[in-house]
Design an enzyme around this catalytic site. Structure first.
Site, PDB file in Angstrom:
ATOM      1  N   GLU A 154      -5.994   2.779  -2.289  1.00 32.07           N
ATOM      2  CA  GLU A 154      -6.553   2.853  -0.936  1.00 32.07           C
ATOM      3  C   GLU A 154      -8.070   3.032  -0.974  1.00 32.07           C
ATOM      4  O   GLU A 154      -8.805   2.399  -0.225  1.00 32.07           O
ATOM      5  CB  GLU A 154      -5.941   4.021  -0.167  1.00 32.07           C
ATOM      6  CG  GLU A 154      -4.524   3.764   0.300  1.00 32.07           C
ATOM      7  CD  GLU A 154      -3.937   4.995   0.969  1.00 32.07           C
ATOM      8  OE1 GLU A 154      -3.789   4.981   2.193  1.00 32.07           O
ATOM      9  OE2 GLU A 154      -3.651   5.980   0.268  1.00 32.07           O
ATOM     10  N   SER A 198       0.548  15.148  -0.004  1.00 27.39           N
ATOM     11  CA  SER A 198       0.058  15.484   1.322  1.00 27.39           C
ATOM     12  C   SER A 198       0.036  16.994   1.444  1.00 27.39           C
ATOM     13  O   SER A 198       0.890  17.690   0.885  1.00 27.39           O
ATOM     14  CB  SER A 198       0.988  14.870   2.370  1.00 27.39           C
ATOM     15  OG  SER A 198       0.939  15.616   3.557  1.00 27.39           O
ATOM     16  N   LYS A 219       5.647  13.462   0.499  1.00 26.35           N
ATOM     17  CA  LYS A 219       4.741  12.320   0.343  1.00 26.35           C
ATOM     18  C   LYS A 219       4.170  12.150  -1.073  1.00 26.35           C
ATOM     19  O   LYS A 219       3.862  13.118  -1.740  1.00 26.35           O
ATOM     20  CB  LYS A 219       3.550  12.441   1.315  1.00 26.35           C
ATOM     21  CG  LYS A 219       3.889  12.329   2.765  1.00 26.35           C
ATOM     22  CD  LYS A 219       4.168  10.919   3.254  1.00 26.35           C
ATOM     23  CE  LYS A 219       3.012   9.971   3.125  1.00 26.35           C
ATOM     24  NZ  LYS A 219       2.060  10.101   4.221  1.00 26.35           N
ATOM     25  N   HIS A 264       2.343 -15.775   4.346  1.00 26.93           N
ATOM     26  CA  HIS A 264       2.355 -15.068   5.649  1.00 26.93           C
ATOM     27  C   HIS A 264       3.047 -13.710   5.540  1.00 26.93           C
ATOM     28  O   HIS A 264       3.591 -13.213   6.519  1.00 26.93           O
ATOM     29  CB  HIS A 264       3.042 -15.898   6.748  1.00 26.93           C
ATOM     30  CG  HIS A 264       2.614 -17.325   6.785  1.00 26.93           C
ATOM     31  ND1 HIS A 264       1.595 -17.785   7.582  1.00 26.93           N
ATOM     32  CD2 HIS A 264       3.053 -18.408   6.087  1.00 26.93           C
ATOM     33  CE1 HIS A 264       1.421 -19.086   7.387  1.00 26.93           C
ATOM     34  NE2 HIS A 264       2.301 -19.484   6.477  1.00 26.93           N
TER      35      HIS A 264
END
Ligand code: ARG
Length: 463
Positions: A291, A278, A284, A157
């Protein structure tokens, strides 16, 4: 304007919009190698069966090889009015040797031709996928081998559950990708049937030798029903299904690498070479590769849905709908290969923050099950032990302590059977190494599993 093979029957020429709409050449031109290979085998067979003479076959084969060379040199002109790769190659041959070329299509139809080309293509792609998956599994085993002693929280979970070895977690992916490889191997066996000679749908009146083309094209057998042979696209569906399942695995590992590289988890870092920045936020470092792999799952699932939907309810045998199978097939093959390839390169670029993983194990009561198991060892039934430990956790939470930070006196309140040896059983080392059940996370088990995987990849028999 090239001549259509069906000119005899038609009085009007095809509308240009219809030509553009029905053409598949932009997509299927990549099947030119398979198409030529199939035509060469067909030629040899026609000569062997005395349907054309040897000289005709030799000049056709030479002509086909020249067409291939022209395509490879990008000197070949593709044209919508010639619909597909099969007609392009035949037309090019007709220009070279009008008499002979018109004999090539004897005892053959584009229906068995396209089934053949697609199978030859997919057999080859599947072999590349298997090779790629092997490299990927090797990369996983290498990383696991480096982390036999790295402890991390195992989750259920997405809540910390019990400590596991990072190697054990990685080897779970090894199992998934090994099953994928078996699925592709299995699909390969089923698609290994030569459809050539099924002609349009009913077979042919010529005394062709299908066994001969089967050997020439390296199929292990020939299809047994001509109607099925030209209308079957199960081999594509199987490949797309196996690819979809494989992408589920990629998507899951990607999700983990993404969350593990977040500041919240801070378990891993991807190398600069495998990250992007970024354009606005200078701090970043983004995990774009995992992804994108996660994102590409969408098109692979979509491609499976597309072909399932195309094939559903099609009456036997060939229907033009089936031409729509190739864009999704090629897209899935390319996408899958690119994901396999990038992951085999990405895995060695993962650096693990062992300290952070370990410290995540020491908080959150990951040793609660071990304390219950300890009480079971002292003769308490598991359910009772579970409730006892639950109370201890409740108490420790109030004290802002972990179970192993409670004193013996405090622990004894929950069961008089608890003694000093409890502290040994609550250590991370014990939690890992007592899980010796087959397939469990104990270091020795994991070491054996990693060794077995290495041998498996080297092709040695294990066990
Ligand atoms: N381009 C077609 C396809 O990809 C080839 C077979 C055409 N057959 C036909 N009867 N129109 O399916």
């Amino acid at each position: 304007m090239p001549e259509k093979p069906w000119n005899g029957r038609f009085q009007e020429k095809t509308d240009a919009a219809v030509e553009a709409f029905t053409s598949s050449i932009d997509t299927d031109k990549r099947l030119y190698t398979q198409d030529i290979e199939g035509s060469i085998a067909h030629c040899r067979m026609l000569a062997k069966a005395n349907i054309i003479d040897e000289g005709e076959a030799e000049s056709l084969i030479k002509g086909l090889e020249e067409v291939k060379e022209k395509i490879e040199k990008q000197e070949f002109k593709f044209d919508d009015s010639l619909e597909d790769i099969h007609m392009h190659i035949e037309d090019a041959l007709t220009h070279k040797m009008p008499e002979n070329a018109r004999k090539l299509h004897t005892a053959r139809s584009r229906n068995d031709q396209v089934a053949l080309d697609t199978k030859l293509y997919l057999k080859d792609v599947t072999k590349q996928v298997l090779k790629g998956l092997k490299a990927l599994r090797q990369a996983l085993v290498n990383l696991a081998g480096e982390h036999i002693y790295t402890v991390m929280p195992g989750y259920t979970h997405l809540q910390r559950a019990q400590p596991v070895l990072l190697a054990h977690h990685l080897m779970a992916y090894y199992e998934m990708f090994s099953r994928d490889a078996k699925r592709f191997e299995d699909g390969l066996k089923r698609m290994d049937e030569n459809p050539l000679g099924s002609a349009a749908l009913a077979g042919t009146t010529y005394s062709i030798d299908r066994e001969y083309t089967t050997r020439l094209l390296s199929f292990s057998k020939m299809t047994s029903n001509s109607i099925d042979a030209v209308s079957d696209r199960d081999f594509i569906l199987e490949f797309l299904s196996s690819a979809s399942i494989c992408m589920v695995h990629f998507s899951r590992i990607s999700e983990e690498l993404i969350i593990w590289s977040s500041s919240e988890f801070n378990f891993i870092e991807l190398s600069d070479a495998f990250s992007t920045g970024s354009s606005i936020m200078p701090q970043k470092k983004n995990p774009d590769v995992p992804e994108l792999v996660r994102g590409k799952t969408g098109r692979v699932f979509g491609n499976l849905m597309a072909v399932l939907t195309i094939m559903k309810s099609l009456p036997l045998a060939y229907n033009r709908d089936m031409q729509e199978d190739k864009p999704p097939l090629f897209d899935t093959a390319d996408t899958l290969m690119s994901c396999i390839d990038i992951y085999a390169r990405l895995l060695p670029e993962v650096s693990v923050k062992k300290e952070n993983m370990l410290s995540a194990v020491s908080t959150g009561f990951l040793n609660a099950t071990d304390m219950a198991d300890y009480l079971v060892g002292k003769g308490i039934p598991f359910r009772e032990a579970h409730s006892c430990v639950g109370k201890a956790v409740g108490y420790a939470l109030g004290e802002h302590k972990e179970l192993h930070e409670l004193s013996l006196k405090e622990l004894k309140v929950f069961s008089s059977l608890i003694s000093e040896d409890i502290f040994d059983c609550l250590t991370v080392e014990n939690m890992i190494n007592r899980r010796v059940s087959y397939g469990g996370t104990a270091t020795e088990n994991v070491r054996v599993a990693v060794e077995a995987a290495k041998k498996e990849l080297e092709g040695k028999q294990v066990g």
